[in-house]
Write a protein that holds these residues in place. Sequence first.
Motif, PDB file in Angstrom:
ATOM      1  N   ILE A  13       0.865  -1.180   0.000  1.00  0.00           N
ATOM      2  CA  ILE A  13       0.000   0.000   0.000  1.00  0.00           C
ATOM      3  C   ILE A  13       0.900   1.228   0.000  1.00  0.00           C
ATOM      4  N   SER A  14       0.890   1.985  -1.085  1.00  0.00           N
ATOM      5  CA  SER A  14       1.801   3.125  -1.213  1.00  0.00           C
ATOM      6  C   SER A  14       1.416   4.267  -0.284  1.00  0.00           C
ATOM      7  N   ALA A  15       0.115   4.426  -0.017  1.00  0.00           N
ATOM      8  CA  ALA A  15      -0.399   5.450   0.896  1.00  0.00           C
ATOM      9  C   ALA A  15      -1.864   5.135   1.127  1.00  0.00           C
ATOM     10  N   PRO A  16      -2.442   5.545   2.259  1.00  0.00           N
ATOM     11  CA  PRO A  16      -3.868   5.282   2.477  1.00  0.00           C
ATOM     12  C   PRO A  16      -4.720   5.889   1.366  1.00  0.00           C
ATOM     13  N   GLY A  17      -5.728   5.131   0.926  1.00  0.00           N
ATOM     14  CA  GLY A  17      -6.584   5.648  -0.142  1.00  0.00           C
ATOM     15  C   GLY A  17      -7.321   4.549  -0.863  1.00  0.00           C
ATOM     16  N   GLY A  18      -7.615   4.782  -2.150  1.00  0.00           N
ATOM     17  CA  GLY A  18      -8.408   3.866  -2.948  1.00  0.00           C
ATOM     18  C   GLY A  18      -7.587   2.734  -3.517  1.00  0.00           C
ATOM     19  N   ASP A  44      -8.958  -6.150   4.316  1.00  0.00           N
ATOM     20  CA  ASP A  44      -7.904  -5.641   3.436  1.00  0.00           C
ATOM     21  C   ASP A  44      -8.277  -4.273   2.884  1.00  0.00           C
ATOM     22  N   LEU A  45      -9.563  -4.092   2.550  1.00  0.00           N
ATOM     23  CA  LEU A  45     -10.024  -2.801   2.046  1.00  0.00           C
ATOM     24  C   LEU A  45      -9.870  -1.722   3.113  1.00  0.00           C
ATOM     25  N   PRO A  66       3.212  -8.193   8.859  1.00  0.00           N
ATOM     26  CA  PRO A  66       3.684  -7.436   7.692  1.00  0.00           C
ATOM     27  C   PRO A  66       2.800  -6.220   7.417  1.00  0.00           C
ATOM     28  N   ASP A  67       3.384  -5.228   6.751  1.00  0.00           N
ATOM     29  CA  ASP A  67       2.630  -4.023   6.416  1.00  0.00           C
ATOM     30  C   ASP A  67       1.694  -4.230   5.235  1.00  0.00           C
ATOM     31  N   TRP A  68       1.977  -5.233   4.404  1.00  0.00           N
ATOM     32  CA  TRP A  68       1.155  -5.451   3.216  1.00  0.00           C
ATOM     33  C   TRP A  68      -0.028  -6.366   3.572  1.00  0.00           C
ATOM     34  N   PRO A  69      -1.146  -6.265   2.840  1.00  0.00           N
ATOM     35  CA  PRO A  69      -2.384  -6.944   3.245  1.00  0.00           C
ATOM     36  C   PRO A  69      -2.421  -8.420   2.880  1.00  0.00           C
ATOM     37  N   GLY A  70      -3.479  -9.082   3.365  1.00  0.00           N
ATOM     38  CA  GLY A  70      -3.734 -10.486   3.046  1.00  0.00           C
ATOM     39  C   GLY A  70      -3.803 -11.345   4.284  1.00  0.00           C
ATOM     40  N   LEU A  71      -4.990 -11.902   4.580  1.00  0.00           N
ATOM     41  CA  LEU A  71      -5.227 -12.635   5.820  1.00  0.00           C
ATOM     42  C   LEU A  71      -5.341 -14.139   5.629  1.00  0.00           C
ATOM     43  N   ALA A 116      -5.788  -4.178  -7.501  1.00  0.00           N
ATOM     44  CA  ALA A 116      -6.716  -3.039  -7.471  1.00  0.00           C
ATOM     45  C   ALA A 116      -8.076  -3.441  -8.027  1.00  0.00           C
ATOM     46  N   LEU A 117      -8.089  -4.228  -9.098  1.00  0.00           N
ATOM     47  CA  LEU A 117      -9.350  -4.720  -9.667  1.00  0.00           C
ATOM     48  C   LEU A 117     -10.081  -5.602  -8.666  1.00  0.00           C
ATOM     49  N   ALA A 118      -9.348  -6.446  -7.952  1.00  0.00           N
ATOM     50  CA  ALA A 118      -9.973  -7.313  -6.953  1.00  0.00           C
ATOM     51  C   ALA A 118     -10.650  -6.484  -5.868  1.00  0.00           C
ATOM     52  N   HIS A 119     -10.014  -5.406  -5.432  1.00  0.00           N
ATOM     53  CA  HIS A 119     -10.619  -4.540  -4.419  1.00  0.00           C
ATOM     54  C   HIS A 119     -11.846  -3.815  -4.975  1.00  0.00           C
ATOM     55  N   GLU A 120     -11.769  -3.387  -6.226  1.00  0.00           N
ATOM     56  CA  GLU A 120     -12.929  -2.739  -6.851  1.00  0.00           C
ATOM     57  C   GLU A 120     -14.101  -3.703  -6.937  1.00  0.00           C
ATOM     58  N   LEU A 121     -13.826  -4.950  -7.264  1.00  0.00           N
ATOM     59  CA  LEU A 121     -14.881  -5.962  -7.320  1.00  0.00           C
ATOM     60  C   LEU A 121     -15.559  -6.112  -5.967  1.00  0.00           C
ATOM     61  N   LEU A 122     -14.763  -6.241  -4.907  1.00  0.00           N
ATOM     62  CA  LEU A 122     -15.333  -6.442  -3.582  1.00  0.00           C
ATOM     63  C   LEU A 122     -16.119  -5.214  -3.133  1.00  0.00           C
ATOM     64  N   GLU A 123     -15.635  -4.043  -3.466  1.00  0.00           N
ATOM     65  CA  GLU A 123     -16.333  -2.821  -3.082  1.00  0.00           C
ATOM     66  C   GLU A 123     -17.622  -2.605  -3.868  1.00  0.00           C
ATOM     67  N   SER A 124     -17.759  -3.277  -5.008  1.00  0.00           N
ATOM     68  CA  SER A 124     -18.945  -3.090  -5.854  1.00  0.00           C
ATOM     69  C   SER A 124     -20.217  -3.628  -5.217  1.00  0.00           C
TER      70      SER A 124
END
Length: 349
Positions: free
Chosen positions: A30-35, A67-68, A82-87, A330-338
């Motif tokens: 995650i480069s910075a908090p956001g979308g 993760d979102l 770790p700082d990167w996501p995934g459970l 990013a597409l996977a996160h967009e799918l889940l947020e849809s």
Amino acid sequence: MHASPAAPPSATRHLPGAPRSLGDVRGVTISAPGGPAKLTVSELPDQTPGPEELVLHVASAGVNRADLLQRAGKYPPPPGAPDWPGLEVSGTVALVGDAVTGWSVGDRAVALLDGGGYAEQVRVRASQVLPVPAGMDLVDAAALPEAACTVWSNLVDVGRLRPDEWLLVHGGSGGVGTIAVQVGAALGTRVAVTAGGRERADRCLALGASLAVDHRSEDFVAAVRDASDGRGADVVLDVVGAAYLERNVEVLATGGRLVVVGMQGGRRAELDLGRLLARRATVAGTTLRSRKPEEKAQIVHEVLTHVWPMVEDGRVRPVVHARVPLDEAALAHELLESGEVFGKVLLVP
């Protein structure tokens, strides 16, 4: 046979010729908090296992709402993670720590993680690793560990769910919800679900639900009370939170248990204590990620003992909506947020 994941190691050993590390690997940071655009493919640190750890070559990583939230800066990882996501991930064992028994290089496994699953390799405590159920596709198996551990610990340990009771699952079409419906049915309960849209609700019936309510057009309190001859739900598993608190208490049966595991509908609401007392009901809230390692190990052991047989005989199966390449996180996160996902979205390196 694998040793119980929750059992302490009984001996130490080395794997002759096995490397102690596998070098740098790629993962999604995650480069910075956001979308979703803030998810970036990066080189990750060397994955060297500690004495009681394994390193897995990742076949697939589950995408979860946590993760979102982490990506948005609202759910930081616990200390040491770790700082990167995934459970959760599935994969094959690549390295085995010196004090670990019961696992060998090449074994198929799934793991419940504190974080770091969006990667080609992960390092994880052996106590949080399970064998892939017999006959299960290795990639799809990543849809199981987080949901199975969440469902079992909350329905049985916290909710004290018993056969012939009524279980109400909110978000029945989600990753946790689809597993909760199947586990509830396998335990001999009558399962009611809420889902967005008639088609999605009806798909929950095919998973074993007795009643499916379209929350966009139907009143779940009235529907559950009518189906249960006025009794209500003995256990409610809720991912919505504040927006449903009042109606969740209203739908509870006498002695009912409301277990809140998510806050998709907010975190603050008023609670009518009079109604709660009149029903002799209980409200509990839990999280899985922040639990101590020994608690996670116990939950993983219970899932191996009680849920894995349900998977192996077909009563419970992962429901996968889409497999998405790791580079397209990013597409996977967009799918889940849809809000249109049914089951789980998986990232495949």
